[in-house]
Write a protein that holds these residues in place. Structure first.
Motif, PDB file in Angstrom:
ATOM      1  N   SER A 143       1.444 -23.233 -19.733  1.00  0.00           N
ATOM      2  CA  SER A 143       0.087 -23.076 -18.975  1.00  0.00           C
ATOM      3  C   SER A 143      -1.163 -22.746 -19.819  1.00  0.00           C
TER       4      SER A 143
ATOM      5  N   ASP B 294      -2.730 -18.577 -10.712  1.00  0.00           N
ATOM      6  CA  ASP B 294      -1.657 -18.619 -11.798  1.00  0.00           C
ATOM      7  C   ASP B 294      -0.522 -18.188 -10.851  1.00  0.00           C
TER       8      ASP B 294
ATOM      9  N   TYR C   9       4.848 -16.608 -11.806  1.00  0.00           N
ATOM     10  CA  TYR C   9       5.956 -15.769 -11.318  1.00  0.00           C
ATOM     11  C   TYR C   9       6.335 -16.290  -9.716  1.00  0.00           C
TER      12      TYR C   9
ATOM     13  N   THR D  24       4.730 -22.794 -14.473  1.00  0.00           N
ATOM     14  CA  THR D  24       5.462 -22.869 -15.900  1.00  0.00           C
ATOM     15  C   THR D  24       6.997 -22.991 -15.653  1.00  0.00           C
TER      16      THR D  24
ATOM     17  N   SER E 209       8.575 -21.494 -18.105  1.00  0.00           N
ATOM     18  CA  SER E 209       8.801 -20.487 -18.991  1.00  0.00           C
ATOM     19  C   SER E 209       9.778 -19.166 -18.587  1.00  0.00           C
ATOM     20  N   LYS E 210       9.460 -19.086 -17.228  1.00  0.00           N
ATOM     21  CA  LYS E 210      10.217 -17.929 -16.647  1.00  0.00           C
ATOM     22  C   LYS E 210      11.251 -18.094 -15.521  1.00  0.00           C
TER      23      LYS E 210
HETATM   24  C1  LIG Z   1       3.927 -15.910 -18.897  1.00  0.00           C
HETATM   25  C2  LIG Z   1       2.521 -16.438 -18.292  1.00  0.00           C
HETATM   26  C3  LIG Z   1       2.151 -17.511 -18.309  1.00  0.00           C
HETATM   27  C4  LIG Z   1       2.606 -18.333 -19.618  1.00  0.00           C
HETATM   28  O1  LIG Z   1       2.984 -19.479 -19.403  1.00  0.00           O
HETATM   29  P1  LIG Z   1       3.610 -20.485 -20.657  1.00  0.00           P
HETATM   30  O2  LIG Z   1       3.562 -21.695 -19.581  1.00  0.00           O
HETATM   31  O3  LIG Z   1       4.682 -19.810 -21.254  1.00  0.00           O
HETATM   32  O4  LIG Z   1       2.256 -20.655 -21.400  1.00  0.00           O
HETATM   33  C5  LIG Z   1       0.981 -18.026 -17.584  1.00  0.00           C
HETATM   34  N1  LIG Z   1       0.435 -17.113 -16.910  1.00  0.00           N
HETATM   35  C6  LIG Z   1       0.908 -15.560 -16.632  1.00  0.00           C
HETATM   36  C7  LIG Z   1       0.366 -14.973 -15.929  1.00  0.00           C
HETATM   37  C8  LIG Z   1       2.176 -15.461 -17.415  1.00  0.00           C
HETATM   38  O5  LIG Z   1       2.622 -14.124 -17.112  1.00  0.00           O
END
Ligand SMILES: *Cc1c(COP(=O)(O)O)cnc(C)c1O
Length: 341
Positions: free
Chosen positions: A74, A173, A176, A200, A202-203
């Protein structure tokens, strides 16, 4: 029009046209991109527009493929949004601290000033303060929901009010959102031309190492981001592995269910520990915990090989640690360690 807010140089920019952008049909012989012709599985450049992956994500998220930008995390989208909309040394962004640090970092790299309208002590949007902090230089408002590091969803009505009354971009954003009992703003995307949503893999999806961030916005805005990105920003391995992983919704949902159960258990267990003052309510896969002395707890845990995030130097987070929900074993190890400190 949202395009009226874009920097003039970006509007006028003619994008680099990659070999695979120009050729759109099917062919047997590719002699257009100076690749090595011998098959290594990766000798060809990846699809610069990630068509197949975007179609799959569009289906999953209920948005159009043309409303999706994919980035190297992101963070790439955050940087490109600031570069496309904010004139250096002139325009500003608005953030609601405490929040994710990358908005300020990307603004700083681009010589764009940051104005903060801090959240209230219980980490809710201070609507009058946000509205009165907007000036004619404000181009983007970043809202993080569920918020990092506090963990809570921000009030939907307040977010909607900001989207409706601010003429610049509102970036929500939702890194989560999969852990929250809420669909977020993706279902409202078509209602607002100034709304941008970041998500994302990523989580919840467990793919942080592949680096795939998603940005949902109007087609016009997505075209601008696509124009200024590096041509091959998502590599072949990431495109292939994330495409395959998106079929694993059952596994992802099982992880989320497990993490939510563990979040509840960890919250209860933490409350029974003497050095814990408060555990903030969470809609994410982490807990913000107020300690008697966060710094010393942080260092003592570190000595035992347990790393948490020390957020004690951040606005509104005095003596707070941010603790990610781990496996049942990892959470148990943390609780035992805290008991024995
Ligand atoms: C972890 C996180 C992201 C990062 O996401 P990536 O796709 O891994 O770059 C974006 N925004 C917040 C609030 C996060 O905690």
């Amino acid at each position: 029009m949202i395009t009226d807010l874009i920097r003039k140089n970006i509007l006028q920019l003619k994008p680099y046209s990659a070999a695979r952008d120009e050729f759109k049909g099917t062919a047997q012989v590719f002699l257009d991109a100076n690749e090595n012709p011998y098959d290594t599985a990766y000798n060809r450049y990846p699809d610069p527009l990630q068509v197949k992956l975007k179609e799959s994500i569009a289906h999953l998220k209920g948005v159009k493929a043309l409303e999706i930008f994919l980035g190297n995390g992101s963070d790439e989208a955050i940087d490109l949004l600031i570069r496309a909309f904010c004139e250096p040394n002139q325009d500003t962004i608005l953030i609601t601290e405490p929040t994710y640090g990358m908005y300020s970092v990307c603004a700083g790299v681009n010589s764009v000033a940051v104005v903060s309208a801090p959240l209230t002590p219980d980490f809710e949007i201070d609507l009058p303060l946000v509205l009165s902090s907007i000036t004619f230089t404000t181009k983007i408002i970043f809202l993080c929901s569920p918020n990092n590091p506090s963990g809570n969803l921000l009030d939907k009505g307040k977010i909607e009010h900001i989207i409706k009354h601010f003429h610049g971009l509102v970036v929500i954003d939702e890194a989560y959102i999969d852990f929250a009992n809420d669909l977020g703003f993706a279902p409202s995307l078509s209602q607002y031309s100034n709304l941008v949503i970041l998500q994302t893999l990523s989580k919840a999806w467990g793919l942080a190492g592949l680096r795939l961030g998603m940005c949902f916005a109007s087609e016009e805005l997505i075209q601008v981001l696509t124009k200024i990105k590096y041509p091959y920003n998502i590599n072949t391995v990431t495109q292939e592995l994330t495409y395959a992983s998106l079929m694993n919704t059952e596994k992802k949902d099982a992880w989320i269910a497990e993490i939510l159960t563990e979040r509840e258990k960890l919250q209860q267990a933490l409350l029974s520990i003497k050095s814990v003052i408060k555990v903030y309510p969470s809609d994410a896969n982490f807990l913000l915990v107020k300690m008697v002395n966060a710094k010393s707890t942080y260092h003592n845990l570190m000595k035992k090989g347990i790393v948490v995030r020390d957020r004690s130097s951040i606005t509104q987070c005095e003596d707070c640690l941010r603790i990610t929900i781990g496996t049942p074993n990892e959470n148990q190890t943390l609780i035992e360690a805290l008991k024995n400190l």
